[in-house]
Write a protein that holds these residues in place. Sequence first.
Motif, PDB file in Angstrom:
ATOM      1  N   LYS A 130      -5.620   1.031  -9.471  1.00 14.16           N
ATOM      2  CA  LYS A 130      -6.435  -0.174  -9.536  1.00 14.16           C
ATOM      3  C   LYS A 130      -6.708  -0.693  -8.126  1.00 14.16           C
ATOM      4  O   LYS A 130      -5.862  -0.646  -7.256  1.00 14.16           O
ATOM      5  N   ILE A 131      -7.904  -1.201  -7.929  1.00  8.52           N
ATOM      6  CA  ILE A 131      -8.343  -1.612  -6.612  1.00  8.52           C
ATOM      7  C   ILE A 131      -7.921  -3.067  -6.358  1.00  8.52           C
ATOM      8  O   ILE A 131      -8.127  -3.941  -7.211  1.00  8.52           O
ATOM      9  N   MET A 132      -7.337  -3.333  -5.194  1.00 10.63           N
ATOM     10  CA  MET A 132      -7.044  -4.699  -4.759  1.00 10.63           C
ATOM     11  C   MET A 132      -7.866  -4.992  -3.506  1.00 10.63           C
ATOM     12  O   MET A 132      -7.970  -4.158  -2.609  1.00 10.63           O
ATOM     13  N   HIS A 133      -8.409  -6.177  -3.455  1.00 11.60           N
ATOM     14  CA  HIS A 133      -9.239  -6.552  -2.316  1.00 11.60           C
ATOM     15  C   HIS A 133      -8.390  -6.568  -1.040  1.00 11.60           C
ATOM     16  O   HIS A 133      -7.246  -7.061  -1.052  1.00 11.60           O
ATOM     17  N   PRO A 134      -8.917  -6.055   0.061  1.00 11.04           N
ATOM     18  CA  PRO A 134      -8.126  -6.026   1.308  1.00 11.04           C
ATOM     19  C   PRO A 134      -7.648  -7.398   1.764  1.00 11.04           C
ATOM     20  O   PRO A 134      -6.575  -7.525   2.354  1.00 11.04           O
ATOM     21  N   VAL A 146      -3.071 -11.033   2.681  1.00  8.13           N
ATOM     22  CA  VAL A 146      -2.366 -12.299   2.460  1.00  8.13           C
ATOM     23  C   VAL A 146      -0.959 -12.049   1.918  1.00  8.13           C
ATOM     24  O   VAL A 146       0.021 -12.671   2.357  1.00  8.13           O
ATOM     25  N   ILE A 147      -0.841 -11.125   0.972  1.00  9.60           N
ATOM     26  CA  ILE A 147       0.477 -10.812   0.421  1.00  9.60           C
ATOM     27  C   ILE A 147       1.376 -10.212   1.488  1.00  9.60           C
ATOM     28  O   ILE A 147       2.576 -10.522   1.557  1.00  9.60           O
ATOM     29  N   TRP A 148       0.845  -9.350   2.342  1.00  9.53           N
ATOM     30  CA  TRP A 148       1.647  -8.783   3.427  1.00  9.53           C
ATOM     31  C   TRP A 148       2.174  -9.869   4.355  1.00  9.53           C
ATOM     32  O   TRP A 148       3.325  -9.823   4.807  1.00  9.53           O
ATOM     33  N   ILE A 149       1.344 -10.865   4.656  1.00  5.43           N
ATOM     34  CA  ILE A 149       1.781 -11.968   5.517  1.00  5.43           C
ATOM     35  C   ILE A 149       2.910 -12.758   4.837  1.00  5.43           C
ATOM     36  O   ILE A 149       3.928 -13.091   5.464  1.00  5.43           O
ATOM     37  N   LEU A 150       2.736 -13.058   3.537  1.00  9.33           N
ATOM     38  CA  LEU A 150       3.765 -13.796   2.806  1.00  9.33           C
ATOM     39  C   LEU A 150       5.073 -13.007   2.740  1.00  9.33           C
ATOM     40  O   LEU A 150       6.166 -13.567   2.931  1.00  9.33           O
ATOM     41  N   ILE A 199       6.459  -3.473  -0.796  1.00  4.95           N
ATOM     42  CA  ILE A 199       6.221  -2.297   0.035  1.00  4.95           C
ATOM     43  C   ILE A 199       6.078  -1.051  -0.838  1.00  4.95           C
ATOM     44  O   ILE A 199       5.175  -0.223  -0.646  1.00  4.95           O
ATOM     45  N   ILE A 200       6.953  -0.907  -1.844  1.00  5.21           N
ATOM     46  CA  ILE A 200       6.918   0.268  -2.713  1.00  5.21           C
ATOM     47  C   ILE A 200       5.663   0.260  -3.593  1.00  5.21           C
ATOM     48  O   ILE A 200       4.953   1.263  -3.702  1.00  5.21           O
ATOM     49  N   VAL A 201       5.396  -0.875  -4.221  1.00  4.52           N
ATOM     50  CA  VAL A 201       4.252  -0.952  -5.138  1.00  4.52           C
ATOM     51  C   VAL A 201       2.935  -0.777  -4.382  1.00  4.52           C
ATOM     52  O   VAL A 201       2.048  -0.035  -4.821  1.00  4.52           O
ATOM     53  N   SER A 202       2.798  -1.432  -3.250  1.00  3.02           N
ATOM     54  CA  SER A 202       1.545  -1.327  -2.511  1.00  3.02           C
ATOM     55  C   SER A 202       1.322   0.092  -1.982  1.00  3.02           C
ATOM     56  O   SER A 202       0.179   0.572  -1.961  1.00  3.02           O
ATOM     57  N   SER A 203       2.391   0.769  -1.590  1.00  5.68           N
ATOM     58  CA  SER A 203       2.239   2.151  -1.135  1.00  5.68           C
ATOM     59  C   SER A 203       1.899   3.079  -2.297  1.00  5.68           C
ATOM     60  O   SER A 203       1.060   3.979  -2.169  1.00  5.68           O
ATOM     61  N   GLU A 204       2.536   2.864  -3.443  1.00  8.08           N
ATOM     62  CA  GLU A 204       2.302   3.721  -4.599  1.00  8.08           C
ATOM     63  C   GLU A 204       0.897   3.524  -5.173  1.00  8.08           C
ATOM     64  O   GLU A 204       0.248   4.474  -5.587  1.00  8.08           O
ATOM     65  N   MET A 205       0.438   2.276  -5.191  1.00  6.96           N
ATOM     66  CA  MET A 205      -0.873   1.967  -5.755  1.00  6.96           C
ATOM     67  C   MET A 205      -1.999   2.045  -4.722  1.00  6.96           C
ATOM     68  O   MET A 205      -3.140   1.683  -5.025  1.00  6.96           O
ATOM     69  N   LYS A 206      -1.689   2.482  -3.500  1.00  4.13           N
ATOM     70  CA  LYS A 206      -2.681   2.623  -2.430  1.00  4.13           C
ATOM     71  C   LYS A 206      -3.298   1.289  -2.042  1.00  4.13           C
ATOM     72  O   LYS A 206      -4.502   1.184  -1.784  1.00  4.13           O
ATOM     73  N   TRP A 207      -2.472   0.229  -1.997  1.00  4.56           N
ATOM     74  CA  TRP A 207      -2.932  -1.081  -1.558  1.00  4.56           C
ATOM     75  C   TRP A 207      -2.469  -1.398  -0.134  1.00  4.56           C
ATOM     76  O   TRP A 207      -2.824  -2.449   0.395  1.00  4.56           O
ATOM     77  N   ALA A 208      -1.655  -0.529   0.457  1.00  7.20           N
ATOM     78  CA  ALA A 208      -1.013  -0.857   1.724  1.00  7.20           C
ATOM     79  C   ALA A 208      -1.894  -0.595   2.927  1.00  7.20           C
ATOM     80  O   ALA A 208      -1.554  -1.013   4.040  1.00  7.20           O
ATOM     81  N   GLY A 209      -3.009   0.118   2.773  1.00  6.41           N
ATOM     82  CA  GLY A 209      -3.899   0.373   3.885  1.00  6.41           C
ATOM     83  C   GLY A 209      -3.251   1.215   4.970  1.00  6.41           C
ATOM     84  O   GLY A 209      -2.546   2.197   4.679  1.00  6.41           O
TER      85      GLY A 209
END
Length: 424
Positions: A201-205, A210-214, A253-263
């Motif tokens: 699923k696509i998440m807006h950059p 914002v989540i990375w900053i938090l 970190i795990i979820v964003s890397s697995e779902m390709k949201w980490a950039g």
Amino acid sequence: MFQANPPIEVLKRPVTWMMFYFHRWIRLTSALMVFIGFFDAYGKYIQGPYDALTGYSMVTQTDQCDYWSDILHISNFKSVDKMCYLPAWHLAVDLQFTLVAPMFLMFFYYSALIGTTIAIIASFVGSALTIYFYLHNDMLHSAFTGNHEYHFIFLLCFTFVFRVDDKLVEIILSKPWNQLAPYMIGMIVGYFLAIYHGSRKIMHPVASSVIWILVTVIGISALLFGNSGTSQLTNALTNVLTRASWCLCLVWIIVSSEMKWAGPIGHFLEHPFWRPFGKLSYCAFIVHHMALYFLFNMEEKAPRYISFWHEYFQYTIPIVVYSYFVAFFLSMFVEVPMIRLDKMILDRCLPASKIKEHEELDDYDDSDIEKDDRENSNDDSERGQSKSRSEERSIEDQNEEKSEEDKPMLLNSPEELLLNDEYY
């Protein structure tokens, strides 16, 4: 388990969970016990100012400990001075959670809502037990005290400080209830990652940034304020909240890397450069405490804190390099051979393809063939006997060809995936 999607018949077999436990036990125990034996033999040659300052000798500790407690992974219920090797309590907690993991897995198997609810309740129970033990032990801090001023004139005070840290390990840190909430959070996240694996699923950059900053702010706050309690209740709440906050940071970190949201962060974390270090991470964890102990005792005087960068370049980098260097040999001579031996035992004792093949042979009905043989024998006994023998041989050949054709399919069966050693 959930990616394999095994049928309920496989999950009801006791041998399935026996293999589940055996894989985890042999994985944790083999390298650990070999290294403890090595350290017991050669650790006596590692002594220096760190031992003289703290009065803490890992050599004396290995002489007084019971090795069977590390083999059974119950060393976390012993006092610190009775543990053969201090980091082993992490592995003991890990195996104890593994013992109860099938119960939670079955809850998730039947219903995601039930599994999530039970996991959340277990998290609150573990946190409540942690707060309870804090309130009944006045000398406990929320984390390691960190105020070890290394001057020999205050040696008695240092001894008290180390005793406080030992009690923190014995009563709180090494017990399953303190680690239960992060484990349950990890199980919930692992289940949903398995269910939504490949959905991408696509998440807006902007939202991801914002989540990375938090997450960064929460992680730094957990590190900076992890020892800021002024009473036993605040110490307990600080321990529980900082542990949960750090766990949530790891979850993102795990979820964003697995779902390709980490950039770009995800590309960096998934770079092939890290794979060899990932293979050695478990053995490096076992070795690192000895590396720290060895480096501290190499100094001319007991170590003391000067600055962050001094600590980083003087101790952190050398300890990491030394740990992975020794971990390479421990993995090559112990861990990898035991993994291969484990696979050989599994393939010989419980190959999934043989189980499937036996089930197919049990369901095979040969009454019609026997009936035809009897009718042919009434006409011509000799001709009927030779014909029945030829038919039996042809049937055997057909079964062999069929089994050869079905092998790729059987290797991809849910049962094979569940019992595959790489899965564990």
